[in-house]
Motif scaffolding. Structure first.
Motif, short mmCIF file in Angstrom:
data_model
loop_
_atom_site.label_atom_id
_atom_site.label_comp_id
_atom_site.label_asym_id
_atom_site.label_seq_id
_atom_site.Cartn_x
_atom_site.Cartn_y
_atom_site.Cartn_z
N ASN A 1 0.87 -1.19 -0.12
CA ASN A 1 -0.22 0.02 -0.05
C ASN A 1 0.89 1.08 0.00
O ASN A 1 0.67 2.20 -0.65
CB ASN A 1 -0.83 0.19 1.12
CG ASN A 1 -2.17 1.16 1.03
OD1 ASN A 1 -2.11 1.88 2.09
ND2 ASN A 1 -2.82 0.90 0.02
N GLU B 1 -10.29 12.41 -4.31
CA GLU B 1 -11.12 10.93 -3.62
C GLU B 1 -10.30 9.67 -3.71
O GLU B 1 -10.08 8.97 -2.72
CB GLU B 1 -12.36 10.82 -4.25
CG GLU B 1 -13.57 12.07 -3.96
CD GLU B 1 -13.89 12.04 -2.49
OE1 GLU B 1 -13.90 11.06 -1.84
OE2 GLU B 1 -14.03 13.08 -1.97
N GLU B 2 -9.72 9.52 -4.83
CA GLU B 2 -8.79 8.27 -5.36
C GLU B 2 -7.57 8.51 -4.08
O GLU B 2 -7.38 7.32 -3.55
CB GLU B 2 -8.33 8.11 -6.55
CG GLU B 2 -7.69 7.12 -6.75
CD GLU B 2 -7.18 6.73 -8.33
OE1 GLU B 2 -6.55 5.84 -8.80
OE2 GLU B 2 -7.72 7.74 -9.21
N LYS C 1 -8.75 7.39 -0.79
CA LYS C 1 -9.05 6.30 -0.42
C LYS C 1 -7.78 5.29 -0.07
O LYS C 1 -8.00 4.31 0.91
CB LYS C 1 -10.02 5.65 -1.69
CG LYS C 1 -10.12 4.21 -1.65
CD LYS C 1 -11.43 3.94 -0.64
CE LYS C 1 -11.76 2.22 -0.58
NZ LYS C 1 -11.65 1.71 0.61
N GLU D 1 -6.84 6.09 3.42
CA GLU D 1 -7.71 5.73 4.27
C GLU D 1 -7.41 4.15 4.55
O GLU D 1 -7.26 3.75 5.76
CB GLU D 1 -9.10 5.92 3.99
CG GLU D 1 -10.12 5.18 5.04
CD GLU D 1 -11.47 5.24 4.29
OE1 GLU D 1 -12.31 4.68 4.82
OE2 GLU D 1 -11.77 6.29 3.81
N ASP D 2 -7.43 3.45 3.57
CA ASP D 2 -7.03 2.15 3.79
C ASP D 2 -5.63 1.82 4.38
O ASP D 2 -5.64 1.08 5.08
CB ASP D 2 -6.85 1.52 2.13
CG ASP D 2 -8.26 1.28 1.57
OD1 ASP D 2 -9.25 1.26 2.29
OD2 ASP D 2 -8.41 1.22 0.37
#
Length: 102
Positions: A13, A65-66, A69, A72-73
Motif C-alpha cells: 500500500n 477522492e482516489e 481512499k 484511508e486504507d
C-alpha cells in the motif's frame, strides 16, 4: 509503524501511495527503510520547493477522492494507531566556494 501481521500489505500500500503521488502530482517520493531501530517503521521522503508548494500539493491531494481512499486504507488497515510521526526538515543552502580571482 506497520502492524506486524500487516507488514506485506503495508509495504504494498505504501508503494501504491508513492506511485500515485509520483504519477498524479509529479512529486518525487522515496520510501526510506530502517537500517537500525524498529523494523516495522518506514518513512516517506518528499521534497518541496518551500512550504507554500507543500500546502498547495496537500490541498490538491486531500481534495482527491482516489488519494483519500489509498490513505484511508493504509492508515486503518496497516498502521498501529498512534504511531504516525511527521517531521519536516529544511535543506541548508549550499555555500559558494570562496575563490580569489587574481
Amino acid at each position: 509503524m506497520f502492524k506486524q501481521d500487516k507488514f506485506k500489505e503495508g509495504i504494498e500500500n505504501l508503494n501504491e501511495i508513492k506511485n500515485f503521488r509520483n504519477e498524479e502530482y509529479a512529486q518525487k517520493i522515496e520510501i526510506l527503510s530502517p537500517i537500525s531501530g524498529e523494523d516495522h517503521k518506514y518513512a516517506l521522503l518528499t521534497r518541496y520547493e518551500g512550504l507554500a508548494e507543500m500546502e498547495l500539493q496537500n490541498k490538491k491531494m486531500f481534495d482527491d477522492e482516489e488519494y483519500l481512499k489509498l490513505i484511508e486504507d493504509f492508515f486503518l488497515q496497516n498502521i498501529v494507531e498512534g504511531s504516525i510521526y511527521t517531521q519536516m526538515y529544511r535543506s541548508l543552502p549550499e555555500k559558494k566556494s570562496e575563490k580569489k580571482e587574481k
